[in-house]
Motif scaffolding. Sequence first.
Motif, PDB file in Angstrom:
ATOM      1  N   GLN A 190       0.846  -1.180   0.000  1.00 48.97           N
ATOM      2  CA  GLN A 190       0.000   0.000   0.000  1.00 48.97           C
ATOM      3  C   GLN A 190       0.885   1.234   0.000  1.00 48.97           C
ATOM      4  N   ASP A 191       0.624   2.120  -0.944  1.00 49.24           N
ATOM      5  CA  ASP A 191       1.296   3.416  -1.010  1.00 49.24           C
ATOM      6  C   ASP A 191       0.201   4.464  -1.039  1.00 49.24           C
ATOM      7  N   GLY A 192      -0.214   4.918   0.133  1.00 53.37           N
ATOM      8  CA  GLY A 192      -1.382   5.799   0.217  1.00 53.37           C
ATOM      9  C   GLY A 192      -2.609   5.033  -0.231  1.00 53.37           C
TER      10      GLY A 192
ATOM     11  N   SER B  33     -10.526   3.057  -9.510  1.00 53.92           N
ATOM     12  CA  SER B  33     -10.450   3.478 -10.916  1.00 53.92           C
ATOM     13  C   SER B  33     -11.027   4.870 -11.116  1.00 53.92           C
ATOM     14  N   GLY B  34     -10.213   5.723 -11.718  1.00 48.94           N
ATOM     15  CA  GLY B  34     -10.641   7.080 -11.999  1.00 48.94           C
ATOM     16  C   GLY B  34     -10.670   7.982 -10.783  1.00 48.94           C
ATOM     17  N   ARG B  35     -10.297   7.420  -9.633  1.00 54.95           N
ATOM     18  CA  ARG B  35     -10.395   8.188  -8.396  1.00 54.95           C
ATOM     19  C   ARG B  35      -9.093   8.216  -7.602  1.00 54.95           C
ATOM     20  N   VAL B  36      -8.125   7.369  -7.981  1.00 51.60           N
ATOM     21  CA  VAL B  36      -6.838   7.314  -7.277  1.00 51.60           C
ATOM     22  C   VAL B  36      -5.722   7.451  -8.310  1.00 51.60           C
ATOM     23  N   GLU B  37      -4.846   8.399  -8.070  1.00 49.69           N
ATOM     24  CA  GLU B  37      -3.738   8.634  -8.983  1.00 49.69           C
ATOM     25  C   GLU B  37      -2.819   7.419  -9.037  1.00 49.69           C
ATOM     26  N   GLY B  38      -2.452   7.029 -10.255  1.00 49.41           N
ATOM     27  CA  GLY B  38      -1.519   5.933 -10.455  1.00 49.41           C
ATOM     28  C   GLY B  38      -2.159   4.573 -10.682  1.00 49.41           C
ATOM     29  N   VAL B  39      -3.467   4.466 -10.497  1.00 44.05           N
ATOM     30  CA  VAL B  39      -4.127   3.167 -10.664  1.00 44.05           C
ATOM     31  C   VAL B  39      -3.982   2.660 -12.095  1.00 44.05           C
TER      32      VAL B  39
END
Length: 150
Positions: free
Chosen positions: A18-20, A44-50
């Motif tokens: 887990q990174d944030g 999806s679409g809500r967390v940067e880097g997914v």
Amino acid sequence: MVAGTAAPVSERDGPYAQDGDLWTCYEHSANGALFASAYFLSASGRVEGVSAEWLPEGDFRDEAIASEEEGLQDSEELTVTLIGYRFQTYTEESAIIDLVGEFVSPGGTANISMRVALKWDRDRWVADPENFGEQGHAVESLDGYSPWRG
């Protein structure tokens, strides 16, 4: 909580990294795939880097990354509570899971079934967008689904 959604975690099934809000590394099992699919739907679409971490290389991934760079969906506007699931298929190499979420937005509430397809790639579950199927559809009851409240 991941972007306003309670995503399941387990010492056995993952995530192990887990990174944030960016989570990866789920157990190579049906439960691991279920937990991974719930996370992927939530993030999806809500967390940067997914998109970069979870999608295979190609045009779809490139478009998703560009969409993320334009802006993520505000988790204040939409909350999702996972309320059910059913496996369409599961093998050691792939899983297709229908997840039902209770979607709450300023416009109202709806129970929506979303299909998440995953494949085992080297040492982890990743999204398999070629097998996602339709965008989602309203569900009136959980008949045929296993209840699961996050």
